[in-house]
Design a protein around this motif. Structure first.
Motif, PDB file in Angstrom:
ATOM      1  N   GLU A 920       0.787   2.817  -2.018  1.00 18.82           N
ATOM      2  CA  GLU A 920       1.498   3.580  -3.045  1.00 18.82           C
ATOM      3  C   GLU A 920       0.683   3.662  -4.328  1.00 18.82           C
ATOM      4  O   GLU A 920       0.587   4.722  -4.964  1.00 18.82           O
ATOM      5  CB  GLU A 920       2.853   2.931  -3.320  1.00 18.82           C
ATOM      6  N   THR A 924      -0.815   7.091  -6.039  1.00 17.44           N
ATOM      7  CA  THR A 924      -0.532   7.419  -7.441  1.00 17.44           C
ATOM      8  C   THR A 924      -1.822   7.736  -8.192  1.00 17.44           C
ATOM      9  O   THR A 924      -1.897   8.710  -8.956  1.00 17.44           O
ATOM     10  CB  THR A 924       0.202   6.249  -8.125  1.00 17.44           C
ATOM     11  N   ARG A 927      -3.108  11.207  -6.961  1.00 15.56           N
ATOM     12  CA  ARG A 927      -2.351  12.352  -7.481  1.00 15.56           C
ATOM     13  C   ARG A 927      -2.608  12.554  -8.971  1.00 15.56           C
ATOM     14  O   ARG A 927      -2.730  13.690  -9.445  1.00 15.56           O
ATOM     15  CB  ARG A 927      -0.863  12.143  -7.214  1.00 15.56           C
ATOM     16  N   LYS A 928      -2.699  11.457  -9.699  1.00 18.62           N
ATOM     17  CA  LYS A 928      -2.950  11.575 -11.134  1.00 18.62           C
ATOM     18  C   LYS A 928      -4.286  12.262 -11.398  1.00 18.62           C
ATOM     19  O   LYS A 928      -4.409  13.104 -12.293  1.00 18.62           O
ATOM     20  CB  LYS A 928      -2.936  10.182 -11.770  1.00 18.62           C
TER      21      LYS A 928
END
Length: 987
Positions: A920, A924, A927-928
């Protein structure tokens, strides 16, 4: 089952690489084992043989000689042989006698090796865990690929490298002014692409005269092993394609562009990136395409990433500039007239950005002219909203600063060719020293004057001299010592030129004066045009004053040049003067010296600038003192006047020298013997020089200069590099790794160490072949930059990467057994320390390590199943462990076989609980990074056609592929250590 019986399966404790062995026959004294996979047979004594019986348990996966696999559920013994019972891949229950196990079964996984009694040293296990930890840390550092090269941390170079190397298949033009480091920028981009896995094969095309310079630069600065390819090397490969002989191929443009067959071979290879130096010499007009341009154009259509290096783009005219951009993106740059119209609009955008920079930071009054200059190029509501924040009195200082930064970035992104071209100029880059030129006029000796008088009186005498000496014009009249040497080569009684040439005594006086300067190391670099002049000048200094001056020229090997440069660089015991030939000085950094003697002048402005560039570099701590001795009323003095008065060549590089030489070189050569003609050439040269400078200052590419370095981002990159430079873990890890791999290191003082092969060194380490003497290295960036012969050790150095790669991809240290003495723990207790590792299968081009490098999950269990991981640290446990003999370790494992299997299974369940949070966090981060870049590019594409549709699609595909790869991440056991407690000895 401990007695030997034919058909049993055993492995060799000392030669595990032999694979799975089968007992052929045995008696009371000897046992013979066949290792079929390696086609070896061994005979051992039955008394304590170095063998371990292979016994699989429930949950193990085994393979039959027929290729099918079985997951073991149970086993039974029949006549001394084990029969395994379990399910095959189809879910059917089957039996598999151990004699029918596949000979090729490998015991390289930690679980298999541990349960078959194969244990390594504890320091190997420690090194493996630390390697995994540091690999995870460094792979995620944003400076990956930029921290290892031996370069200064110069903002504009690092910004360009970071910006370009982060793109999908970058296709850009690097067009910095001379001396600002285009070669370094290209090397940084290539280095990062290689380390991140985004590129594996590169073709580098350079002018023939720069082949050696590029070879040295890539090797010394970037530690890249490049294959230099020419016709001789190509023929040595026979009918094979020579371009397949290496991953990184460096080739001469002149050689390749002249040979259609070699071009076909180059085009037949799969390349990831093409680098072309001096690309402004590729000939193209709308009516004509030169052979070099045609070759690069074909290759550019086949290769995804392209770097073109060129001089100041205006130098060859707008048509030539368009021709470079056309190579990068023929769809975007398809029409010259359209491009010319676009270029006219770029000046308005540059004016707007400069007006934006002038806006007051407080609520002061905004000049109407500045406001109008900005609004003329704004074409969307977002940008207008930012301008409103800047011009309203209700905004505070922080809001204005943020709005100014955002609006500036939008204008730079959305207008001009800034995404495909980078150009920095000296007026925007700080750190260059002043230049002071000291000209000394000397009277020519009689031998030279006689030659000059006859040349001036008799035009035909020059032709006779050219034939007699083999020299070319104008070099024959410029280098009088070379002419004298050639004319008297067959006269052994003739005095050498250095005995009467006044420049030699002048040089001796200069050396003495410079040596007495306060605040200076007294060093002086002397450059001559010819190798013979350099060698004979050194002989003259030695004979006349006993000065031992090393010589540095193109006829020397790399090792010899290194030795000469190192002797010159050493402040304590080194020499005061180094004498270089023209070609021998190429590509070298002598910025620790600030006195340059041009014993003669080169015939071309680019060579003049190259000479000064050995000392005039970013970071030079002193003003450059350029000493030029010339003979009164000689061709050398006239050439000096052309350089000084025609183009102000000694003051600063301008990028127009080559253009001026092309325009006036022939006229200059004719005027070297005629003062009246010379003044006309100087006047015309200076007129063209000023005209070119006015054109450049007018700012056809001012917009590019604003976009070529964004200092906030450059500083972020520099901070990340310094974090790795100053990493305290690196020297500690290096000490452990060198010790384990058998490399001897000796401190030389001054941050230097010498690495050499030790008696027990493992094979295949870069730069440390056992027959070689090793190399000198340092962890200090500044120390490495001051010494060309010193390698800089970093997390990215080939030696460190080879050591870490060998550990992480092999079995070294993935099992161990140790004893623990602790008063609070009863003797005979069992613990296992398990290191699991994330495995995320993905193509290298995705560079998944940015977001999820191989990540360690440590689990420490005792025999009752209690998880002690949070209570006992790795370091705390390791320093209290004691080694145990391998034979004892194997017996302990054999006696606790079933218990260990259960503990391994429990450890897997404990580790699996950690996996979701790791995945996860990686998603994150991904995607950031990618979502923000995707949104930016989509907005940019609506304004700037330089954003290619395939670039947008590639980023979307990359995000999707990374998301899927991260979802498939699994944990696997990487290393296992068994710990057995023993009684604490009484004191």
């Amino acid at each position: 089952m401990s007695d030997f019986s034919p058909g049993q399966r055993w492995i060799s404790d000392g030669e595990a690489e032999l694979g799975l062995g089968t007992v052929l026959n045995c008696d009371n004294r000897m046992v013979t084992v066949l290792f079929a996979a390696s086609q070896e047979t061994r005979t051992y004594s039955t008394r304590q043989p170095p063998l371990t019986r292979v016994v699989f348990g429930s949950g193990d996966r085994v393979q039959s000689t027929e290729g099918w696999q079985l997951i073991v559920d149970d086993s039974k013994e029949v006549n001394g042989l084990i029969v395994y019972i379990g399910e095959d891949s189809q879910g059917h229950w089957r039996e598999l006698p151990e004699a029918q196990l596949a000979d090729t079964m490998q015991f390289d996984q930690a679980r298999d090796r541990l349960l078959t009694g194969q244990v390594d040293r504890n320091d190997w296990f420690d090194l493996r865990y630390r390697t995994l930890h540091h690999h995870q840390r460094t792979e995620r550092n944003p400076a990956l690929g930029l921290s290892g090269p031996k370069v200064d941390l110069i903002p504009h170079q690092l910004y360009i490298a970071d910006e370009v190397a982060n793109r999908h298949a970058p296709r850009v033009l690097l067009a910095d002014e001379v001396g600002l480091g285009k070669t370094i920028e290209a090397g940084l981009v290539l280095h990062r692409l290689l380390l991140s896995g985004r590129a594996e094969r590169a073709l580098i095309l350079v002018p023939d005269s720069l082949s050696h310079q590029w070879l040295v630069e890539l090797l010394r600065r970037f530690a890249l092993d490049v294959t230099l390819l020419d016709e001789q090397q190509s023929q040595a490969h026979g009918h094979a394609n020579p371009f397949e002989s290496g991953q990184l191929i460096l080739a001469s443009q002149q050689w390749l562009f002249a040979d259609p067959y070699r071009q076909q071979q180059a085009e037949a290879c799969a390349w990831d990136i093409l680098i072309v130096d001096e690309a402004h010499h590729l000939d193209w007009t709308p009516e004509h395409t030169g052979p070099g341009y045609a070759c690069v154009e074909r290759m550019a259509s086949l290769i995804p990433a392209i770097l073109l290096l060129t001089a100041t783009p205006e130098q060859m005219g707008l048509t030539s500039h368009f021709a470079r951009l056309r190579l990068l993106d023929p769809d975007r740059y398809h029409d010259l007239e359209t491009f010319k119209h676009e270029e006219q609009g770029y000046v308005r955008v540059a004016d707007a950005i400069e007006a934006l920079d002038r806006l007051p930071v407080d609520d002061g009054e905004v000049a109407q002219s500045d406001y109008d200059a900005i609004t003329t190029v704004i074409d969307d509501p977002d940008s207008q909203a930012l301008l409103d924040i800047l011009t309203t009195t209700e905004s505070d200082e922080q809001q204005r600063a943020s709005a100014r930064s955002q609006l500036r970035d939008q204008l730079l992104d959305r207008h001009g060719t800034g995404r495909v071209m980078f150009r920095n100029s000296r007026r925007h880059v700080a750190g260059f020293p002043e230049r002071n030129v000291h000209i000394t006029t000397l009277e020519a000796p009689a031998a030279y004057r006689r030659l000059l008088r006859r040349l001036e009186r008799d035009e035909e005498y020059l032709d006779e001299l050219l034939i007699a000496t083999g020299l070319d014009h104008p070099e024959a009249v410029l280098y009088l010592d070379a002419m004298y040497r050639q004319l008297h080569a067959q006269a052994p009684d003739t005095s050498p030129w250095w005995q009467f040439d006044p420049r030699v005594n002048w040089l001796l006086e200069r050396l003495q004066a410079v040596g007495k300067e306060e605040g200076s190391n007294g060093k002086m670099l002397v450059i001559t045009h010819h190798r013979e002049t350099a060698l004979e000048l050194a002989e003259g200094l030695r004979t006349l004053e006993g000065i031992q001056a090393p010589v540095f020229h193109e006829g020397m090997s790399l090792v010899e040049r290194d030795r000469a440069a190192a002797e010159f660089a050493d402040d304590e015991t080194g020499c005061q003067v180094l004498i270089c030939s023209e070609i021998g000085s190429e590509g070298r950094n002598f910025q620790f010296c600030h006195h340059l003697v041009m014993f003669d002048l080169p015939p071309h402005p680019d060579q003049l600038e190259q000479r000064i560039g050995r000392l005039d570099r970013i970071g030079q701590q002193h003003a450059i003192d350029i000493h030029v001795p010339v003979f009164n009323d000689s061709p050398g003095e006239r050439l000096l006047r052309w350089y000084r008065d025609g183009m102000e060549a000694f003051g600063a590089p301008t990028g127009v020298g080559s253009e001026l030489y092309d325009a006036f070189g022939d006229a200059l050569a004719d005027a070297l013997l005629n003062d009246e003609e010379l003044q006309e050439v100087i006047d015309e040269t200076h007129s063209m020089y000023q005209s070119r400078l006015r054109e450049y200052a007018a700012g056809r590419h001012r917009l590019l200069e604003h976009n070529a370095c964004r200092h906030d981002r450059a500083q972020t990159v520099i901070d990340s590099i310094r974090e790795l430079d100053d990493d305290p873990a690196l020297p500690r890890y290096l000490d452990r790794a060198l010790d384990v791999f058998g490399v001897d290191d000796t401190s030389l003082g001054g941050d230097l160490i010498h690495l050499k092969p030790g008696p027990q060194m493992l094979d295949g380490l870069p730069g440390l072949a056992k027959e070689e003497a090793g190399f000198t290295a340092t962890l200090s960036r500044q120390c490495a930059l001051a010494r060309d012969d010193v390698q800089r050790l970093s997390w990215e150095h080939p030696l460190l990467r080879e050591i870490m790669g060998r550990i992480l991809s092999g079995t070294m240290g993935n099992t161990a057994l140790a004893l623990l003495k602790h008063p609070a723990i009863p003797a005979g207790r069992l613990m296992v320390e398990l290191v699991f590792r994330t495995h995320c299968p993905a193509p290298k081009r995705l560079h998944v390590n940015r977001f999820l490098p191989a990540t360690a999950v440590r689990v420490l269990l005792d025999e009752s199943g209690i998880n002690l991981t949070d209570k006992v640290s790795f370091n705390g446990l390791s320093k209290n462990l004691q080694k145990v003999k391998k034979a004892v370790a194997r017996d302990l494992i054999k006696n606790r076989h079933d218990q260990l299997r259960e503990m391994l299974s429990n450890g897997e369940r404990e580790a699996d609980r950690e996996l979701p949070s790791i995945v996860e966090a990686a998603q994150t981060r991904m995607r950031k990074t990618l979502d923000g870049e995707l949104i930016r590019l989509q907005a940019l594409a609506r304004h700037n056609p330089s954003v290619r549709p395939d670039e947008l699609q590639a980023l979307q595909d990359e995000r999707s592929a990374l998301n899927g790869a991260l979802d498939n991440t699994r944990l696997r056991l990487d290393a296992a250590r068994v710990i057995v407690t023993v009684e604490q000895e009484e004191r």
